[in-house]
Write a protein that holds these residues in place. Structure first.
Motif, PDB file in Angstrom:
ATOM      1  N   GLY A   1       9.893  11.575 -21.497  1.00 21.44           N
ATOM      2  CA  GLY A   1      11.153  12.269 -21.247  1.00 21.44           C
ATOM      3  C   GLY A   1      11.726  11.826 -19.908  1.00 21.44           C
ATOM      4  N   VAL A   2      12.071  12.800 -19.064  1.00 13.46           N
ATOM      5  CA  VAL A   2      12.594  12.488 -17.737  1.00 13.46           C
ATOM      6  C   VAL A   2      11.464  12.628 -16.725  1.00 13.46           C
ATOM      7  CG1 VAL A   2      14.229  13.128 -15.930  1.00 13.46           C
ATOM      8  CG2 VAL A   2      14.918  13.227 -18.330  1.00 13.46           C
ATOM      9  N   ILE A   3      11.171  11.532 -16.036  1.00 14.04           N
ATOM     10  CA  ILE A   3      10.148  11.521 -14.994  1.00 14.04           C
ATOM     11  C   ILE A   3      10.876  11.557 -13.653  1.00 14.04           C
ATOM     12  CG2 ILE A   3       8.289  10.212 -13.905  1.00 14.04           C
ATOM     13  CD1 ILE A   3       7.926   8.758 -16.611  1.00 14.04           C
ATOM     14  N   ARG A   4      10.439  12.428 -12.773  1.00 14.52           N
ATOM     15  CA  ARG A   4      10.958  12.422 -11.403  1.00 14.52           C
ATOM     16  C   ARG A   4       9.878  11.831 -10.517  1.00 14.52           C
ATOM     17  NH1 ARG A   4      11.805  18.462 -10.915  1.00 14.52           N
ATOM     18  NH2 ARG A   4      10.184  18.340 -12.478  1.00 14.52           N
ATOM     19  N   GLY A   5      10.259  10.895  -9.660  1.00 14.01           N
ATOM     20  CA  GLY A   5       9.272  10.212  -8.842  1.00 14.01           C
ATOM     21  C   GLY A   5       9.711   9.994  -7.417  1.00 14.01           C
ATOM     22  N   SER A   6       8.720   9.825  -6.560  1.00 11.85           N
ATOM     23  CA  SER A   6       8.927   9.506  -5.158  1.00 11.85           C
ATOM     24  C   SER A   6       7.681   8.788  -4.650  1.00 11.85           C
ATOM     25  CB  SER A   6       9.183  10.772  -4.342  1.00 11.85           C
ATOM     26  OG  SER A   6       9.654  10.444  -3.049  1.00 11.85           O
ATOM     27  N   TYR A   7       7.743   8.284  -3.418  1.00 19.29           N
ATOM     28  CA  TYR A   7       6.579   7.583  -2.863  1.00 19.29           C
ATOM     29  C   TYR A   7       6.670   7.533  -1.351  1.00 19.29           C
ATOM     30  CZ  TYR A   7       9.335   3.450  -1.735  1.00 19.29           C
ATOM     31  OH  TYR A   7      10.246   2.592  -1.183  1.00 19.29           O
ATOM     32  N   PHE A   8       5.587   7.123  -0.732  1.00 20.93           N
ATOM     33  CA  PHE A   8       5.602   6.766   0.680  1.00 20.93           C
ATOM     34  C   PHE A   8       4.639   5.615   0.908  1.00 20.93           C
ATOM     35  CE2 PHE A   8       2.263  10.060   0.732  1.00 20.93           C
ATOM     36  CZ  PHE A   8       1.264   9.478   1.498  1.00 20.93           C
ATOM     37  N   VAL A   9       4.913   4.845   1.955  1.00 18.04           N
ATOM     38  CA  VAL A   9       4.094   3.689   2.299  1.00 18.04           C
ATOM     39  C   VAL A   9       2.894   4.153   3.143  1.00 18.04           C
ATOM     40  CG1 VAL A   9       4.068   1.498   3.569  1.00 18.04           C
ATOM     41  CG2 VAL A   9       6.063   2.128   2.209  1.00 18.04           C
ATOM     42  N   ILE A  10       1.727   3.639   2.808  1.00 15.71           N
ATOM     43  CA  ILE A  10       0.504   3.962   3.543  1.00 15.71           C
ATOM     44  C   ILE A  10       0.458   3.093   4.798  1.00 15.71           C
ATOM     45  CG2 ILE A  10      -2.019   3.860   3.494  1.00 15.71           C
ATOM     46  CD1 ILE A  10      -1.843   4.323   0.450  1.00 15.71           C
ATOM     47  N   LYS A  11       0.242   3.731   5.939  1.00 10.45           N
ATOM     48  CA  LYS A  11       0.199   2.996   7.200  1.00 10.45           C
ATOM     49  C   LYS A  11      -1.236   2.748   7.679  1.00 10.45           C
ATOM     50  CE  LYS A  11       4.694   4.629   8.832  1.00 10.45           C
ATOM     51  NZ  LYS A  11       5.406   3.951   7.849  1.00 10.45           N
ATOM     52  N   GLY A  12      -2.167   3.638   7.351  1.00 16.00           N
ATOM     53  CA  GLY A  12      -3.550   3.530   7.808  1.00 16.00           C
ATOM     54  C   GLY A  12      -4.393   2.612   6.947  1.00 16.00           C
ATOM     55  N   GLU A  13      -5.659   2.479   7.340  1.00 16.76           N
ATOM     56  CA  GLU A  13      -6.623   1.665   6.604  1.00 16.76           C
ATOM     57  C   GLU A  13      -7.590   2.586   5.869  1.00 16.76           C
ATOM     58  OE1 GLU A  13      -6.901  -1.817   6.609  1.00 16.76           O
ATOM     59  OE2 GLU A  13      -4.986  -1.864   7.685  1.00 16.76           O
ATOM     60  N   TYR A  14      -7.742   2.356   4.588  1.00 22.95           N
ATOM     61  CA  TYR A  14      -8.654   3.184   3.785  1.00 22.95           C
ATOM     62  C   TYR A  14      -9.511   2.296   2.935  1.00 22.95           C
ATOM     63  CZ  TYR A  14      -5.469   6.760   5.385  1.00 22.95           C
ATOM     64  OH  TYR A  14      -4.730   7.577   6.189  1.00 22.95           O
TER      65      TYR A  14
ATOM     66  N   ARG B   1       0.863  -1.175   0.000  1.00 20.24           N
ATOM     67  CA  ARG B   1       0.000   0.000   0.000  1.00 20.24           C
ATOM     68  C   ARG B   1       0.902   1.227   0.000  1.00 20.24           C
ATOM     69  NH1 ARG B   1      -4.502  -2.271   4.330  1.00 20.24           N
ATOM     70  NH2 ARG B   1      -5.345  -3.800   2.878  1.00 20.24           N
ATOM     71  N   ALA B   2       0.805   2.030  -1.044  1.00 13.28           N
ATOM     72  CA  ALA B   2       1.699   3.181  -1.161  1.00 13.28           C
ATOM     73  C   ALA B   2       1.075   4.279  -1.998  1.00 13.28           C
ATOM     74  CB  ALA B   2       3.024   2.744  -1.789  1.00 13.28           C
ATOM     75  N   VAL B   3       1.621   5.474  -1.829  1.00 12.37           N
ATOM     76  CA  VAL B   3       1.268   6.628  -2.648  1.00 12.37           C
ATOM     77  C   VAL B   3       2.506   6.980  -3.459  1.00 12.37           C
ATOM     78  CG1 VAL B   3       0.661   9.081  -2.642  1.00 12.37           C
ATOM     79  CG2 VAL B   3      -0.422   7.526  -1.012  1.00 12.37           C
ATOM     80  N   GLY B   4       2.334   7.131  -4.770  1.00 14.38           N
ATOM     81  CA  GLY B   4       3.435   7.500  -5.644  1.00 14.38           C
ATOM     82  C   GLY B   4       3.209   8.867  -6.257  1.00 14.38           C
ATOM     83  N   PHE B   5       4.297   9.623  -6.369  1.00 11.81           N
ATOM     84  CA  PHE B   5       4.261  10.943  -7.000  1.00 11.81           C
ATOM     85  C   PHE B   5       5.145  10.892  -8.233  1.00 11.81           C
ATOM     86  CE2 PHE B   5       4.133  11.636  -2.380  1.00 11.81           C
ATOM     87  CZ  PHE B   5       2.946  12.325  -2.253  1.00 11.81           C
ATOM     88  N   LYS B   6       4.666  11.437  -9.339  1.00 12.31           N
ATOM     89  CA  LYS B   6       5.489  11.582 -10.535  1.00 12.31           C
ATOM     90  C   LYS B   6       5.331  13.001 -11.050  1.00 12.31           C
ATOM     91  CE  LYS B   6       5.619   6.770 -11.834  1.00 12.31           C
ATOM     92  NZ  LYS B   6       5.263   5.755 -12.813  1.00 12.31           N
ATOM     93  N   LEU B   7       6.455  13.595 -11.438  1.00 13.24           N
ATOM     94  CA  LEU B   7       6.469  14.959 -11.927  1.00 13.24           C
ATOM     95  C   LEU B   7       6.771  14.962 -13.419  1.00 13.24           C
ATOM     96  CD1 LEU B   7       8.740  16.512  -9.133  1.00 13.24           C
ATOM     97  CD2 LEU B   7       6.261  16.255  -9.122  1.00 13.24           C
ATOM     98  N   ALA B   8       5.916  15.622 -14.186  1.00 17.35           N
ATOM     99  CA  ALA B   8       6.136  15.740 -15.626  1.00 17.35           C
ATOM    100  C   ALA B   8       7.366  16.599 -15.870  1.00 17.35           C
ATOM    101  CB  ALA B   8       4.914  16.359 -16.303  1.00 17.35           C
ATOM    102  N   GLU B   9       8.075  16.295 -16.938  1.00 16.59           N
ATOM    103  CA  GLU B   9       9.263  17.052 -17.301  1.00 16.59           C
ATOM    104  C   GLU B   9       8.902  18.528 -17.490  1.00 16.59           C
ATOM    105  OE1 GLU B   9      13.161  16.184 -19.976  1.00 16.59           O
ATOM    106  OE2 GLU B   9      11.237  15.688 -20.869  1.00 16.59           O
ATOM    107  N   GLY B  10       9.707  19.396 -16.912  1.00 15.73           N
ATOM    108  CA  GLY B  10       9.484  20.837 -17.074  1.00 15.73           C
ATOM    109  C   GLY B  10       8.770  21.494 -15.909  1.00 15.73           C
ATOM    110  N   MET B  11       8.235  20.705 -14.979  1.00 12.12           N
ATOM    111  CA  MET B  11       7.556  21.314 -13.831  1.00 12.12           C
ATOM    112  C   MET B  11       8.497  21.345 -12.638  1.00 12.12           C
ATOM    113  SD  MET B  11       4.956  18.533 -12.069  1.00 12.12           S
ATOM    114  CE  MET B  11       4.677  19.575 -10.661  1.00 12.12           C
ATOM    115  N   ASP B  12       8.284  22.331 -11.771  1.00 13.60           N
ATOM    116  CA  ASP B  12       9.027  22.404 -10.521  1.00 13.60           C
ATOM    117  C   ASP B  12       8.390  21.468  -9.512  1.00 13.60           C
ATOM    118  OD1 ASP B  12      10.759  24.400 -11.478  1.00 13.60           O
ATOM    119  OD2 ASP B  12       9.383  26.005 -10.869  1.00 13.60           O
ATOM    120  N   ILE B  13       9.170  21.067  -8.522  1.00 18.13           N
ATOM    121  CA  ILE B  13       8.616  20.248  -7.441  1.00 18.13           C
ATOM    122  C   ILE B  13       7.640  21.132  -6.671  1.00 18.13           C
ATOM    123  CG2 ILE B  13       9.105  18.978  -5.322  1.00 18.13           C
ATOM    124  CD1 ILE B  13      11.895  18.386  -6.486  1.00 18.13           C
TER     125      ILE B  13
END
Length: 154
Positions: free
Chosen positions: A141-154, A110-122
């Protein structure tokens, strides 16, 4: 009205108001290609206003897990189940894509992922909290990504 994302002929349909519409369309197409190749799933998106429950669910998880509120306007979203995973995606006007992967089975991934399109600021709401790794994509092009693990129940 739902839109089937074409990863062969990339289109900015639904994303035109984004300042990085072309790169965001490539990012969306990259996701569509992944789901088609891995799960034989057709990646279909709808205007965010037509599926507010998807945007609300993603927003709730961000807020409750990490006290994050995204400042950009959601343009499109989708939700589907594939291979025991409940997936949700929101594509934002800024060029940000957020996905929530939630295993239906207890104890699964269970995780949330973030991806940033090329050309955008964080985005400010993410800049101080996450490190973004770079990945090259033929479609996006170049994708910048990050994520975090979900701890709660949804």
């Amino acid at each position: 009205m739902p839109y089937i994302v074409d990863f062969v002929n990339v289109s900015t349909v639904g994303l035109e108001s984004s300042p990085v519409a072309g790169a965001l369309a490539g990012l969306r197409a990259n996701e569509a290609r992944y789901y088609r190749n891995k799960y034989d799933h057709v990646f279909t998106v709808s205007p965010a206003s037509e599926v507010p429950e998807v945007v609300d669910r993603v927003s709730r998880i961000l807020r409750e897990e990490r006290d994050i509120v995204i400042g950009s306007r959601p343009l499109e979203s989708t939700a589907f189940e594939v291979d025991g995973l409940r997936m949700a995606y929101v594509f934002y006007e800024s060029g940000l894509s957020i996905n929530v992967m939630y295993s239906i089975e207890d104890g699964g991934k269970r995780a949330v992922g973030f991806k940033l399109a090329e050309g955008m600021d964080i985005p400010d709401e993410l800049a101080s909290r996450f490190k973004f790794a770079r990945q090259k994509s033929k479609l996006a092009g170049v994708i910048r990504g990050s994520y975090f693990v979900i701890k709660g129940e949804y």
